[in-house]
Design an enzyme around this catalytic site. Structure first.
Site, PDB file in Angstrom:
ATOM      1  N   HIS A  51       6.564   0.463  -2.430  1.00 16.25           N
ATOM      2  CA  HIS A  51       5.982   0.494  -3.776  1.00 16.25           C
ATOM      3  C   HIS A  51       6.325   1.844  -4.407  1.00 16.25           C
ATOM      4  O   HIS A  51       5.855   2.879  -3.936  1.00 16.25           O
ATOM      5  CB  HIS A  51       4.466   0.332  -3.706  1.00 16.25           C
ATOM      6  CG  HIS A  51       4.022  -0.944  -3.064  1.00 16.25           C
ATOM      7  ND1 HIS A  51       3.740  -2.081  -3.785  1.00 16.25           N
ATOM      8  CD2 HIS A  51       3.833  -1.272  -1.754  1.00 16.25           C
ATOM      9  CE1 HIS A  51       3.384  -3.052  -2.959  1.00 16.25           C
ATOM     10  NE2 HIS A  51       3.438  -2.577  -1.716  1.00 16.25           N
ATOM     11  N   ASP A 140       3.784  -9.685  -4.149  1.00 21.89           N
ATOM     12  CA  ASP A 140       3.125  -8.808  -3.190  1.00 21.89           C
ATOM     13  C   ASP A 140       1.932  -8.089  -3.808  1.00 21.89           C
ATOM     14  O   ASP A 140       1.969  -7.653  -4.954  1.00 21.89           O
ATOM     15  CB  ASP A 140       4.093  -7.763  -2.633  1.00 21.89           C
ATOM     16  CG  ASP A 140       3.420  -6.941  -1.558  1.00 21.89           C
ATOM     17  OD1 ASP A 140       3.047  -7.527  -0.529  1.00 21.89           O
ATOM     18  OD2 ASP A 140       3.221  -5.734  -1.762  1.00 21.89           O
ATOM     19  N   HIS A 167       3.071 -12.153   0.465  1.00 25.59           N
ATOM     20  CA  HIS A 167       1.847 -11.469   0.881  1.00 25.59           C
ATOM     21  C   HIS A 167       0.840 -12.589   1.108  1.00 25.59           C
ATOM     22  O   HIS A 167       0.453 -13.274   0.163  1.00 25.59           O
ATOM     23  CB  HIS A 167       1.391 -10.532  -0.246  1.00 25.59           C
ATOM     24  CG  HIS A 167       0.045  -9.919  -0.048  1.00 25.59           C
ATOM     25  ND1 HIS A 167      -0.140  -8.555   0.028  1.00 25.59           N
ATOM     26  CD2 HIS A 167      -1.205 -10.455   0.054  1.00 25.59           C
ATOM     27  CE1 HIS A 167      -1.429  -8.282   0.175  1.00 25.59           C
ATOM     28  NE2 HIS A 167      -2.084  -9.428   0.186  1.00 25.59           N
ATOM     29  N   HIS A 220       4.133  -7.758   6.083  1.00 30.69           N
ATOM     30  CA  HIS A 220       3.131  -6.973   6.839  1.00 30.69           C
ATOM     31  C   HIS A 220       2.139  -7.789   7.676  1.00 30.69           C
ATOM     32  O   HIS A 220       0.931  -7.742   7.444  1.00 30.69           O
ATOM     33  CB  HIS A 220       2.362  -6.042   5.911  1.00 30.69           C
ATOM     34  CG  HIS A 220       1.857  -6.616   4.625  1.00 30.69           C
ATOM     35  ND1 HIS A 220       1.180  -7.817   4.533  1.00 30.69           N
ATOM     36  CD2 HIS A 220       1.942  -6.145   3.354  1.00 30.69           C
ATOM     37  CE1 HIS A 220       0.860  -8.044   3.280  1.00 30.69           C
ATOM     38  NE2 HIS A 220       1.315  -7.056   2.540  1.00 30.69           N
ATOM     39  N   ASP A 292       5.615  -0.644   4.012  1.00 32.60           N
ATOM     40  CA  ASP A 292       4.625  -0.915   2.970  1.00 32.60           C
ATOM     41  C   ASP A 292       4.152   0.400   2.349  1.00 32.60           C
ATOM     42  O   ASP A 292       2.958   0.619   2.126  1.00 32.60           O
ATOM     43  CB  ASP A 292       3.446  -1.718   3.517  1.00 32.60           C
ATOM     44  CG  ASP A 292       2.542  -2.269   2.416  1.00 32.60           C
ATOM     45  OD1 ASP A 292       2.907  -2.171   1.227  1.00 32.60           O
ATOM     46  OD2 ASP A 292       1.459  -2.791   2.755  1.00 32.60           O
ATOM     47  N   HIS A 296      -0.837   6.451  -3.701  1.00 33.22           N
ATOM     48  CA  HIS A 296      -1.896   6.524  -4.708  1.00 33.22           C
ATOM     49  C   HIS A 296      -2.196   7.991  -4.981  1.00 33.22           C
ATOM     50  O   HIS A 296      -1.781   8.869  -4.220  1.00 33.22           O
ATOM     51  CB  HIS A 296      -3.167   5.826  -4.219  1.00 33.22           C
ATOM     52  CG  HIS A 296      -3.036   4.355  -4.025  1.00 33.22           C
ATOM     53  ND1 HIS A 296      -2.966   3.461  -5.063  1.00 33.22           N
ATOM     54  CD2 HIS A 296      -2.958   3.617  -2.888  1.00 33.22           C
ATOM     55  CE1 HIS A 296      -2.855   2.232  -4.594  1.00 33.22           C
ATOM     56  NE2 HIS A 296      -2.838   2.303  -3.272  1.00 33.22           N
ATOM     57  N   PHE A 310      -6.514   0.537  -1.585  1.00 30.67           N
ATOM     58  CA  PHE A 310      -5.763   0.096  -0.421  1.00 30.67           C
ATOM     59  C   PHE A 310      -4.368   0.708  -0.435  1.00 30.67           C
ATOM     60  O   PHE A 310      -3.690   0.708  -1.459  1.00 30.67           O
ATOM     61  CB  PHE A 310      -5.607  -1.428  -0.423  1.00 30.67           C
ATOM     62  CG  PHE A 310      -6.849  -2.200  -0.060  1.00 30.67           C
ATOM     63  CD1 PHE A 310      -7.269  -2.267   1.257  1.00 30.67           C
ATOM     64  CD2 PHE A 310      -7.571  -2.876  -1.035  1.00 30.67           C
ATOM     65  CE1 PHE A 310      -8.388  -3.008   1.612  1.00 30.67           C
ATOM     66  CE2 PHE A 310      -8.691  -3.616  -0.701  1.00 30.67           C
ATOM     67  CZ  PHE A 310      -9.111  -3.688   0.625  1.00 30.67           C
TER      68      PHE A 310
END
Length: 405
Positions: A51, A140, A167, A220, A292, A296, A310
């Site tokens: 991401h 995802d 996902h 994942h 993954d 953040h 998360f």
């Protein structure tokens, strides 16, 4: 210092058949100041699940910072997930991201297109318009809840020759959970996420994939039941692959702390789940390891297990952690790890071999997020001692990362 080309010919024999053009001209490495005789030369890794948050959430990560972090971790190719703003659910929205990639990426970046419009699960995205630029299709961050929507997506993806990347999560089974529904949750009064929320949707999708003949990849996986379902599906001829992440192979609920750095989705599960994932790697059920990588802001990760966002970062720590905890401990071989990090993901997604990395496998140090090039710093591995320092990553014939000193 010995001639660089001579050293590469000696130390990279297992790479030459895969990447012959990358070793035709190494003159640009003559002045980098690395004693290559004391290193191991590995392929540039490929991560099919990252991401990078741009466009839409560039305060968390950008294409520029994410690809620099990936290069530091030895990666020369990554696939970026579509939970962005705007969501890449049509050619016009996807082009916003690919324009940034063309301008800012330090390594190869292959974006996903969304399965549904806005990743809302209600209307099929314009898959056909994205097919020439999207590596595959995924929602995802969210499971596709409707059986008929997933059926329609698989039919269209099969028609286009593309992979559906899922996902898997049944929303009705989440019940406000945020860690594994296991012993830690019970002992500490926390709300748990049951394993069935993952494997129930995997079971549905495997049935659809067998019926339709679509190429299907599962993100994942974290639960032992998921491993069993995928193993049986492969035995039954379903065109399915799957990934797990480093944290699910190294940590479990016994390692949890009241810290947002231990909050990810799916959550860290039980010891038996962790061991089942390792067994799945050994018998070929688990095809690849993806990070993954989910950065953040510090504020978003500072609210404990219950209220933090998360996701954790992982690109800069994946290889050292896996090498230290799995290879050096004898669980898997280095060759097997390279298959999981490079060969299998590239083969499944049709990503060309595009680089190499140079490692000092004897270098020992502690993981320190302050040194990360990623804008995200949240990791449950702070302070862990690891072996393996990346000195250099070359992607597409150019130096994408060089360690200081």
């Amino acid at each position: 210092m010995t001639n660089v080309k001579d050293v590469f010919q000696q130390k990279a024999k297992h790479l030459l058949p895969l990447q012959p053009r990358l070793f035709e001209d190494l003159s640009f490495l003559d002045g980098v100041g690395i004693d290559f005789e004391k290193t191991v030369i590995l392929p540039g890794f490929c991560d099919v699940h990252v991401h990078f948050r741009e466009p839409g959430f560039s305060y968390k990560e950008t294409i520029a910072s994410g690809t620099r972090a990936a290069a530091r971790g030895g990666y020369s190719a990554v696939c970026t997930m579509p939970n962005l703003n705007p969501v890449p659910d049509c050619a016009r929205n996807l082009a916003i991201q690919t324009d940034i990639i063309s301008r800012d990426a330090a390594i190869s970046v292959y974006p996903y297109g969304a399965i549904t419009e806005g990743e809302k699960g209600e209307t099929l995205a314009d898959l056909q318009s994205m097919a020439d630029r999207a590596i595959a299709f995924s929602d995802d961050g969210r499971g596709v809840q409707s059986d008929e929507m997933m059926r329609a997506a698989m039919i269209k993806a099969e028609e286009l020759g593309k992979i559906i990347v899922a996902h898997c999560e049944v929303n009705a089974l989440l019940k406000g959970g945020y860690i594994h529904d296991g012993e830690y949750a019970k002992a500490h009064g926390q709300r748990g996420i049951c394993s069935e929320s993952e494997y129930a949707q995997i079971a549905r999708d495997l049935k659809l994939a067998k019926e339709i003949g679509c190429a299907y990849h599962i993100c994942h996986i974290s639960a032992k039941e998921s491993v069993d379902l995928i193993r049986r599906a492969k035995d039954g001829g379903v065109d399915v692959t799957c990934e797990t992440a480093p944290h699910y192979l190294i940590l479990d609920e016994n390692d949890l702390k009241e810290d947002g750095a231990f909050k990810m989705n799916p959550p860290l599960r039980s010891r038996s789940d962790r061991l089942a994932l390792v067994e799945g790697i050994l018998d070929g059920t688990v095809d690849m390891i993806a990070t993954d990588h989910a950065p953040h802001s510090a504020q978003e990760k500072s609210k404990g297990l219950k209220d933090s966002a998360f996701g954790i970062v992982g690109l800069e720590t994946a290889f050292p952690l896996l090498y230290t905890n799995l290879v050096l401990n004898g669980a898997i071989t280095l060759d097997k790890l390279l298959v999981l990090l490079n060969e299998n993901p590239r083969k499944r997604f049709g990503i060309p071999f595009d680089g190499f990395s140079v490692w000092d496998l004897n270098a020992k140090y502690e993981i320190n997020p302050d040194e990360f090039l990623s804008m995200g710093k949240s990791t449950p591995f702070v302070g862990q001692s690891v072996f393996g320092k990346n000195l250099l990553t070359v992607a597409n014939g150019k130096i994408a990362y060089k360690a200081d000193g």
